[in-house]
Each structure stands twice: as C-alpha cells, then as structure tokens.
Design an enzyme around this catalytic site. Structure first.
Site, PDB file in Angstrom:
ATOM      1  CG  HIS A  54      -1.868  -1.173   1.055  1.00 53.88           C
ATOM      2  ND1 HIS A  54      -3.155  -0.721   1.872  1.00 53.88           N
ATOM      3  CD2 HIS A  54      -2.517  -1.744   0.272  1.00 53.88           C
ATOM      4  CE1 HIS A  54      -3.869  -1.604   1.477  1.00 53.88           C
ATOM      5  NE2 HIS A  54      -3.805  -2.176   0.315  1.00 53.88           N
ATOM      6  CD  GLU A  56      -1.440   4.256   3.682  1.00 56.03           C
ATOM      7  OE1 GLU A  56      -1.332   3.458   2.746  1.00 56.03           O
ATOM      8  OE2 GLU A  56      -2.708   4.307   3.999  1.00 56.03           O
ATOM      9  CB  SER A  81      -8.964   6.828   5.351  1.00 57.71           C
ATOM     10  OG  SER A  81      -9.385   6.394   6.583  1.00 57.71           O
ATOM     11  CB  CYS A  83      -6.301  -0.296   4.765  1.00 56.75           C
ATOM     12  SG  CYS A  83      -4.842  -1.218   5.140  1.00 56.75           S
ATOM     13  CB  CYS A  86      -1.615   1.255   6.268  1.00 50.17           C
ATOM     14  SG  CYS A  86      -1.138   0.492   4.654  1.00 50.17           S
TER      15      CYS A  86
HETATM   16  N1  LIG Z   1      -4.776   4.173   2.772  1.00 46.42           N
HETATM   17  C1  LIG Z   1      -4.815   3.261   1.744  1.00 46.42           C
HETATM   18  C2  LIG Z   1      -6.101   2.534   1.287  1.00 46.42           C
HETATM   19  C3  LIG Z   1      -5.865   1.697   0.495  1.00 46.42           C
HETATM   20  N2  LIG Z   1      -4.827   1.370  -0.316  1.00 46.42           N
HETATM   21  C4  LIG Z   1      -3.778   2.175   0.114  1.00 46.42           C
HETATM   22  O1  LIG Z   1      -2.426   2.098  -0.347  1.00 46.42           O
HETATM   23  N3  LIG Z   1      -3.471   2.934   1.316  1.00 46.42           N
END
Ligand SMILES: Nc1ccnc(=O)[nH]1
Length: 150
Positions: A54, A56, A81, A83, A86
């Site tokens: 992701h 992050e 936002s 997940c 992360c």
């Molecule tokens: N915050 C996020 C949600 C989904 N995918 C990501 O890379 N980041």
C-alpha cells in the site's frame, strides 16, 4: 498541518504517479520529527501484483538506511485514510500523527489510531478525493476489486 506541507505534496505526487501507471492511486510520505523526509511511496498492488504494498507500507519500506527509531514521533502523510494493515504499521513504527488526504472514498479504522495515541488530521482535499474518483470512472473493477467494497 496543511496542503502546503512538503509531506502532503510528496504523497500527492506519489498518488498521481500511481494513477498514471494504472494503479490504485494512493501515495504516502513520512516526515521525521526534525522535518526530514524519511520515506515515500505508492500503492503498487496492480503494478507489481502485490497484496500488501500500500502507499503507506511502501513509504515505510522505501529507505533502508533510515533507522527504525527515526519513525518514532514522525508524521505519516497519506492521500487516503489508512486501512487496517497500514493502521497497524503506523502503530508499530510509532508515528505520532497521520495526515489523511481523502476519507470520502474510503474510511479505515481511524479510532484504532486514535486509541493508540496517534493524532489523525483529515484534510479531505479535492485533489486527493479526485484521484480515486478518476480511477473509479476509468476502471471501476480495480477499485471495487481491492478497496471499494471494504
Ligand atoms: N490508505 C490506503 C488504502 C488503500 N490502499 C492504500 O494503499 N492505502
């Protein structure tokens, strides 16, 4: 914390790169408590066939010369936002703040961050919200296959 922050600008840049590559357009940047850029990255689930890279996690893993202790007290900028995965990474590495560009298209477990003592600032900017809107318009199957139905 605002859209003028270098960390926000870099996260957005990464998100835009992701969109141009045909990926999930989420970018992130980590800024140390002394203002140094400690990492940057973008979601490459589609580009690299990954399930865990992701924006992050890519940022946390982007510069192995950074000592893990440097993330303590850092600020994580992300265009979307966090997940659950992360959120765990942010807690694990000890950031003190998460700045979110878009909580409209997806909303993760923000309370979990807050319960861990991490400040969450939601900017909900047009440009971050628009990144995902562009993906949904062009390739809804990518969004709904990976995030949109969560
Ligand atoms: N915050 C996020 C949600 C989904 N995918 C990501 O890379 N980041």
């Amino acid at each position: 914390m605002s859209t003028h922050d270098k960390g926000y600008q870099i996260a957005l840049e990464e998100g835009k790169k992701g969109l141009a590559e045909g990926g999930i357009p989420v970018g992130a940047c980590i800024v140390g408590s002394d203002g140094k850029i400690l990492g940057r990255g973008r979601n490459t689930e589609i580009q690299n066939g990954s399930r865990i890279v992701h924006g992050e996690t890519a940022a946390f893993d982007s510069d192995h010369s950074v000592p893990q202790s440097a993330y303590q007290g850092a600020t994580l900028y992300t265009t979307m936002s966090c997940c659950p995965m992360c959120t765990g990474a942010a807690i694990w590495f000890g950031v003190k703040r998460v700045v979110v560009g878009d909580r409209v298209n997806y909303r993760g477990p923000q309370e979990t961050l807050e319960q861990a003592g991490i400040e969450v600032i939601v900017l909900d900017t047009e440009e971050c919200i628009d990144l995902t809107k562009q993906l949904i318009e062009k390739s809804p199957e990518k969004w709904y296959g990976l995030i949109g139905d969560k």
